[in-house]
Design an enzyme around this catalytic site. Structure first.
Site, mmCIF file in Angstrom:
data_model
loop_
_atom_site.group_PDB
_atom_site.id
_atom_site.type_symbol
_atom_site.label_atom_id
_atom_site.label_comp_id
_atom_site.label_asym_id
_atom_site.label_seq_id
_atom_site.Cartn_x
_atom_site.Cartn_y
_atom_site.Cartn_z
ATOM 1 N N ASP A 41 -17.088 15.714 -30.447
ATOM 2 C CA ASP A 41 -15.880 14.908 -30.671
ATOM 3 C C ASP A 41 -16.204 13.487 -30.232
ATOM 4 O O ASP A 41 -15.673 12.972 -29.253
ATOM 5 C CB ASP A 41 -14.710 15.483 -29.874
ATOM 6 C CG ASP A 41 -13.393 14.794 -30.205
ATOM 7 O OD1 ASP A 41 -13.326 14.101 -31.241
ATOM 8 O OD2 ASP A 41 -12.433 14.943 -29.420
ATOM 9 N N GLU B 226 -9.791 11.898 -24.891
ATOM 10 C CA GLU B 226 -8.329 11.859 -25.005
ATOM 11 C C GLU B 226 -7.686 13.203 -24.719
ATOM 12 O O GLU B 226 -6.480 13.299 -24.498
ATOM 13 C CB GLU B 226 -7.912 11.362 -26.382
ATOM 14 C CG GLU B 226 -8.242 12.324 -27.504
ATOM 15 C CD GLU B 226 -7.790 11.795 -28.866
ATOM 16 O OE1 GLU B 226 -6.623 12.011 -29.189
ATOM 17 O OE2 GLU B 226 -8.602 11.195 -29.577
ATOM 18 N N ALA C 95 -23.201 12.862 -22.252
ATOM 19 C CA ALA C 95 -23.224 14.256 -22.702
ATOM 20 C C ALA C 95 -24.641 14.769 -22.918
ATOM 21 O O ALA C 95 -24.933 15.940 -22.677
ATOM 22 C CB ALA C 95 -22.402 14.407 -23.987
#
Length: 339
Positions: free
Chosen positions: A186, A117, A169
């Site tokens: 996150d 985001e 990731a």
């Protein structure tokens, strides 16, 4: 947290419930209203009124909804779990980002796992010392519609210091040769069948993540609900898992209204966290551009001062998060529901 349902059992994809009952009309000036209903657990739900549904769909990895709510503004929901709300996301993201950067003597490079985001990148880029931020999110669709609808993060996405990578990731961090001053988790909450529970495991922390930190490096991750009734879901086991890999581990919590709970974060390093209150406030003044809305040194000291129940639970926790012994919060991801 959360799913939008009509009268639905389990963790199905979000739908909208339109309430026109007499009881509702007694408590609202509107004749009817659409509601977001969140299943926190099998016997607990939480709901609030909607203006509209801005986006609803299923990507390759997860189910996604972006809702415009009356109380919390725009709300991002992934795999039935609320990720952040426009009105109070600053609490979550300031707590996630600033303590680690302020404890580090001179943070220049940051790797964000997840963060599609853009809010984590936004907070990192407030620090004057930062030279490079790599944001690695697995889901292009999440990033694209957040860039479209969450305009508060437009400057972060346009920053020349930001490198955006659409990839797993774990794989991206493993292949990179460079090391980072700060690594941020996150990530979505670990749900069964979700895309990121492996990024909470001891093997990942020990074999992939830690070797990518500089000597003074700090790792920080969101660690799920940390309330009196919810801290044993994943918070204590994530904390204990990090203790197996790092010399110094610090847990802290804050209440996030849109989550309807206290939330937890854990940071870890092989260097001791030694900054005192006065020095932290001085570093905020010297290093951070603009004003923080939530965090200052006294509030962080308070956040890291845990109540007796939580402190004892962290101290006594023995479970270590692994691929074979993963813990999940309530709900299921796309992979689970498609099996």
């Amino acid at each position: 947290m959360g799913e939008v349902v009509e009268i639905m059992f389990g963790n199905g994809f979000p739908e909208i419930h339109k309430d026109t009952s007499p009881i509702q009309s007694l408590h609202s000036n509107q004749q009817d209203c659409h509601w977001y209903e969140e299943t926190i657990d099998d016997d607990l739900k939480w709901s609030f009124a909607l203006n509209s549904v801005l986006h609803k769909g299923t990507s390759e990895y997860q189910e996604i909804a972006l809702l415009d709510t009356k109380r919390f503004g725009k709300v991002l929901v992934i795999d039935g779990k609320m990720q952040s709300a426009e009105r109070d996301e600053f609490i979550y993201h300031e707590c996630l980002i600033h303590p680690a950067l302020l404890y580090h003597p001179n943070p220049k490079t940051v790797f964000i796992m997840g963060g599609g985001e853009g809010s984590a990148a936004r907070e990192i880029l407030k620090h004057k010392t930062i030279e490079k931020v790599v944001m690695c999110d697995i889901d292009q669709e999440v990033v694209d519609f957040c860039r479209r609808f969450l305009t508060v993060n437009s400057d972060a996405f346009c920053s020349k210091k930001l490198e955006l990578v659409i990839k797993d990731a774990k794989a991206e961090l493993e292949k990179r040769e460079e090391k980072f001053d700060i690594i941020v988790g996150d990530l979505a909450d670990p749900v069964e069948g979700g895309p990121c529970y492996q990024l909470y495991t001891k093997s990942f922390y020990q074999n992939i993540l830690k070797p990518k930190l500089t000597p003074n490096g700090i790792f920080v991750t969101q660690a799920g609900p940390a309330g009196i009734f919810t801290h044993k879901e994943v918070f204590t086991s994530i904390y204990n898992t990090m203790k197996q890999v790092f010399k110094y581990v610090k847990a802290y919590t804050a209440h996030v209204p849109s989550f309807a709970d206290t939330w937890g974060w854990v940071m870890a390093s092989d260097q001791e966290f030694e900054v005192d209150v006065n020095e932290m406030d001085q570093r905020i003044e010297e290093r951070v551009k603009g004003e923080l809305m939530y965090l200052n040194a006294p509030s962080f000291l308070s956040a890291a001062t845990l109540n007796k129940t939580i402190s004892l639970a962290l101290e006594k926790e023995t479970e270590v998060y692994s691929e074979e012994n993963a813990k999940f919060i309530h709900g299921h991801g796309v992979a689970y529901r498609h099996t």
